[in-house]
Structure formats: structure tokens, C-alpha cells
Design an enzyme around this catalytic site. Structure first.
Site, PDB file in Angstrom:
ATOM      1  N   LEU A  33       2.043  -4.387  -4.613  1.00  0.00           N
ATOM      2  CA  LEU A  33       1.295  -3.557  -4.465  1.00  0.00           C
ATOM      3  C   LEU A  33       0.739  -3.343  -3.033  1.00  0.00           C
ATOM      4  CD1 LEU A  33      -1.006  -4.300  -7.460  1.00  0.00           C
ATOM      5  CD2 LEU A  33       0.872  -2.699  -7.369  1.00  0.00           C
ATOM      6  N   ASP A  34       0.781  -2.178  -2.547  1.00  0.00           N
ATOM      7  CA  ASP A  34       0.237  -2.052  -1.184  1.00  0.00           C
ATOM      8  C   ASP A  34      -1.374  -1.711  -1.298  1.00  0.00           C
ATOM      9  OD1 ASP A  34      -0.146   0.613  -1.817  1.00  0.00           O
ATOM     10  OD2 ASP A  34       1.803   1.197  -0.712  1.00  0.00           O
ATOM     11  N   SER A  35      -1.745  -1.840  -0.158  1.00  0.00           N
ATOM     12  CA  SER A  35      -3.240  -1.695   0.029  1.00  0.00           C
ATOM     13  C   SER A  35      -3.675  -0.244  -0.550  1.00  0.00           C
ATOM     14  CB  SER A  35      -3.906  -1.586   1.675  1.00  0.00           C
ATOM     15  OG  SER A  35      -3.186  -0.525   2.373  1.00  0.00           O
ATOM     16  N   SER A  37      -2.189   1.251  -3.113  1.00  0.00           N
ATOM     17  CA  SER A  37      -2.163   1.040  -4.547  1.00  0.00           C
ATOM     18  C   SER A  37      -3.434   0.374  -5.170  1.00  0.00           C
ATOM     19  CB  SER A  37      -0.987   0.163  -4.903  1.00  0.00           C
ATOM     20  OG  SER A  37       0.127   0.904  -4.668  1.00  0.00           O
TER      21      SER A  37
END
Length: 81
Positions: A33-35, A37
């Protein structure tokens, strides 16, 4: 009341993750999960839990961090009895 089970369920649904991978200390980045997401997920939590997140910048790195933020907001926004 802890929001952790709800958060874990929603992460399984939204990100197609396995529940066993969502321990409280699981790193969000390690889950892929990136920021962006995470921000999107937090908006979904607002809708699901009928809360309003603050504009306060909080570092969220683990699944438990998400639960801590949500639990604090629920406690703050719960109407006084």
C-alpha cells in the site's frame, strides 16, 4: 471498542489481501500500500464508520496505526451521554 477487526475486513475487501497478513504490526508499505492507497482507504473508513477524519497529519505505518487513529477519532466524536 477497537476498530481493528473492521479495518482488517475492509483491507481484505479493498486490497485483496489475506487476513492472516494483516496483523496489527504489519507494515502498510510491506503489504503493497502506497500513501495514496492509504488515503483512499481512510476515506472509505470515514464512510463505513460514519466518522470525520481530522486534517491533522499523523504518521501511519502499520495496521495498528490505522486502528489507533480511528479509535481516537471515534472516542472524540462520540456524543456525550
Amino acid at each position: 471498542m477497537s476498530s481493528l477487526p473492521t479495518i482488517q475486513r475492509m483491507m481484505v475487501e479493498q486490497f485483496d489481501l489475506k487476513l492472516e497478513d494483516l496483523s496489527p504490526d504489519a507494515q502498510l508499505e510491506g503489504l503493497g500500500l502506497d500513501s495514496l492507497s492509504v488515503i483512499e482507504f481512510m476515506f472509505n473508513l470515514e464512510d463505513e464508520l460514519k466518522i470525520k477524519l481530522t486534517d491533522e497529519r499523523v504518521e501511519i505505518k502499520t495496521v495498528q496505526d490505522v486502528a489507533n487513529v480511528v479509535d481516537r477519532i471515534i472516542a472524540e466524536q462520540k456524543p456525550a451521554a
